[in-house]
Design an enzyme around this catalytic site. Structure first.
Site, PDB file in Angstrom:
ATOM      1  N   SER A  77       0.815  -1.217   0.000  1.00  0.00           N
ATOM      2  CA  SER A  77       0.000   0.000   0.000  1.00  0.00           C
ATOM      3  C   SER A  77       0.845   1.262   0.000  1.00  0.00           C
ATOM      4  CB  SER A  77      -0.935   0.001   1.215  1.00  0.00           C
ATOM      5  OG  SER A  77      -0.175  -0.029   2.405  1.00  0.00           O
ATOM      6  N   THR A 211      -1.304   3.655   4.355  1.00  0.00           N
ATOM      7  CA  THR A 211      -0.303   4.695   4.614  1.00  0.00           C
ATOM      8  C   THR A 211       0.755   4.216   5.593  1.00  0.00           C
ATOM      9  OG1 THR A 211      -2.043   6.371   4.428  1.00  0.00           O
ATOM     10  CG2 THR A 211       0.016   7.084   5.411  1.00  0.00           C
ATOM     11  N   THR A 229       1.960   7.003   0.580  1.00  0.00           N
ATOM     12  CA  THR A 229       1.018   5.920   0.268  1.00  0.00           C
ATOM     13  C   THR A 229       0.777   5.871  -1.224  1.00  0.00           C
ATOM     14  OG1 THR A 229      -1.215   5.084   0.716  1.00  0.00           O
ATOM     15  CG2 THR A 229      -0.966   7.458   0.534  1.00  0.00           C
ATOM     16  N   ARG A 239      -8.047  10.444  -7.662  1.00  0.00           N
ATOM     17  CA  ARG A 239      -8.307  10.554  -6.231  1.00  0.00           C
ATOM     18  C   ARG A 239      -7.041  10.904  -5.461  1.00  0.00           C
ATOM     19  NH1 ARG A 239      -6.572   7.465  -1.315  1.00  0.00           N
ATOM     20  NH2 ARG A 239      -8.344   7.415   0.106  1.00  0.00           N
ATOM     21  N   VAL A 240      -7.175  11.853  -4.536  1.00  0.00           N
ATOM     22  CA  VAL A 240      -6.132  12.190  -3.580  1.00  0.00           C
ATOM     23  C   VAL A 240      -6.694  11.936  -2.195  1.00  0.00           C
ATOM     24  CG1 VAL A 240      -4.697  14.034  -2.625  1.00  0.00           C
ATOM     25  CG2 VAL A 240      -5.072  13.897  -5.099  1.00  0.00           C
ATOM     26  N   ASP A 242      -6.000  11.383   2.262  1.00  0.00           N
ATOM     27  CA  ASP A 242      -5.665  12.259   3.381  1.00  0.00           C
ATOM     28  C   ASP A 242      -4.171  12.420   3.595  1.00  0.00           C
ATOM     29  OD1 ASP A 242      -5.483   9.547   4.191  1.00  0.00           O
ATOM     30  OD2 ASP A 242      -5.622  10.126   6.300  1.00  0.00           O
ATOM     31  N   THR A 262      -3.673   7.083   9.867  1.00  0.00           N
ATOM     32  CA  THR A 262      -3.779   6.079   8.822  1.00  0.00           C
ATOM     33  C   THR A 262      -5.175   5.482   8.883  1.00  0.00           C
ATOM     34  OG1 THR A 262      -2.761   4.075   7.885  1.00  0.00           O
ATOM     35  CG2 THR A 262      -2.897   4.197  10.283  1.00  0.00           C
ATOM     36  N   GLY A 263      -5.627   4.941   7.775  1.00  0.00           N
ATOM     37  CA  GLY A 263      -6.962   4.342   7.748  1.00  0.00           C
ATOM     38  C   GLY A 263      -7.727   4.764   6.528  1.00  0.00           C
ATOM     39  N   GLY A 265      -8.840   7.130   4.387  1.00  0.00           N
ATOM     40  CA  GLY A 265      -8.494   8.524   4.175  1.00  0.00           C
ATOM     41  C   GLY A 265      -9.630   9.379   3.670  1.00  0.00           C
TER      42      GLY A 265
END
Length: 354
Positions: A77, A211, A229, A239-240, A242, A262-263, A265
């Site tokens: 990732s 991330t 990430t 797409r961008v 967090d 992290t998670g 985003g």
């Protein structure tokens, strides 16, 4: 209580500690600086950051070196060769922040350049901007001397091939036709239909965690943070997430400390959780309690989301909190620990459990 069981057989040079329920303190030792803390379990990248800090280089250098190492490993990732988008392309997001100056550099949807965190630093040091995106970010990177190259690998191409064969499942579309739950696109919006439900935690675990984020504090209390990430797999092109957004993916303040997240985003970006955590510490909360409070704010709106925050104050006291997973591991090292140590905090599944 902190478990007495030390599980060291999985990583010969790493101690894995089982940590008790959220809210309990870690035994952090007497000598807390310099230190490095990072999300998930990546001892190799973490050790590179620590070694960099111990050669008297800056906290900023340590964060760049550690995140760069993770990008070089690739295939997951973070970095090249992982998580293709809907067109089969791997793109990268990254940011780096200097707590002394409050300067930030970031890239989003970076294409065909492997070293996203280093390009982000060039944005910080050689422009008056904060964030560059897409093909224009690639052009900037090339002008700074970075090599343009394909980020796909045989593995990422195979992931994309199987996804297409599975009717493009899963994907990130809502309220479109044909039905995105059973069909590939192209899609068009459903007229007079708004507010579809969105998946809050799909595919986020230790193997697909979105991330690596990192904070370093040198022996004089100078702090830096960063994140890198390749985002969620099968994301809509462009797409961008967090990770490259200051206050969301990471945030550091020379007077207080720092936090990284992290998670999921796409949800966490709406709440600036790293900034919230730092401001919580500014108000007097411990790093762990402040991270918990930031996650509570998110869980009020998205009770099933998955995410985690690590934090440290400027003195080197650290903590973590998480939501939606079973447990969350993070790496930390300082002179008291003397080696990269993996700690694991139990997570909550809903806000009432904090």
């Amino acid at each position: 209580m902190l478990s007495d069981v030390v599980l060291s057989m999985l990583w010969p040079s790493v101690i894995l500690l089982a940590v008790g329920p959220a809210g309990e303190c870690y035994n952090q030792g007497d000598i807390k600086l310099p230190m490095v803390i990072s999300t998930w379990i990546d001892k190799e990248s973490h050790n590179v950051a620590w070694e960099t800090l111990n050669t008297k280089k800056s906290a900023l250098d340590a964060v760049e070196a550690g995140c760069s190492k993770c990008e070089e490993l690739g295939g997951g990732s973070v970095g090249f060769g992982g998580n293709p988008d809907e067109n089969g392309e791997t793109t990268l997001d990254a940011m780096i922040m200097d707590g002394e100056t409050h300067n930030v550099g970031a890239v989003g949807n970076l294409r065909r350049i492997k070293s996203a965190i280093s390009v982000a630093r060039k944005v910080m040091e050689h422009t008056s901007h904060t964030l560059l995106t897409g093909s224009q970010a690639t052009q900037f990177a090339v002008s700074m001397g970075f090599k343009e190259e394909d980020l796909s690998t045989n593995s990422s191409r195979e992931i994309y091939k199987k996804w297409k064969e599975n009717n493009c499942q899963p994907n990130r579309w809502l309220d479109v036709t044909p039905n995105p739950r059973i069909s590939c696109g192209p899609y068009s919006p459903i007229k007079d239909h708004h507010g579809g439900s969105e998946p809050e935690g799909y595919g986020l675990d230790e193997g697909n965690h979105d991330t690596i984020s990192m904070i370093a504090v040198d022996e004089n209390g100078r702090i830096a943070g960063g994140a890198t990430t390749n985002g969620l797999s099968h994301k809509v092109p462009g797409r961008v997430g967090d990770s490259p957004i200051p206050g969301s993916g990471a945030y550091v303040d020379k007077d207080v400390g720092g936090a990284t997240a992290t998670g999921n985003g796409d949800i966490m970006i709406r709440f600036s959780p790293s900034l919230l955590t730092v401001e919580g510490m500014r108000s007097g909360l411990t790093p762990e309690k402040s991270a918990q409070e930031a996650l509570v704010k998110i869980s009020r709106f998205y009770p099933s989301f998955r995410g985690a925050i690590i934090a440290t104050n400027i003195k080197g006291d650290y903590g973590a909190a998480c939501h939606g997973y079973d447990t969350f591991p993070f790496c930390v090292v300082n002179p008291a620990l003397n080696q990269t140590t993996v700690k694991r905090v139990n997570c909550v599944k809903k806000k009432e459990e904090f």
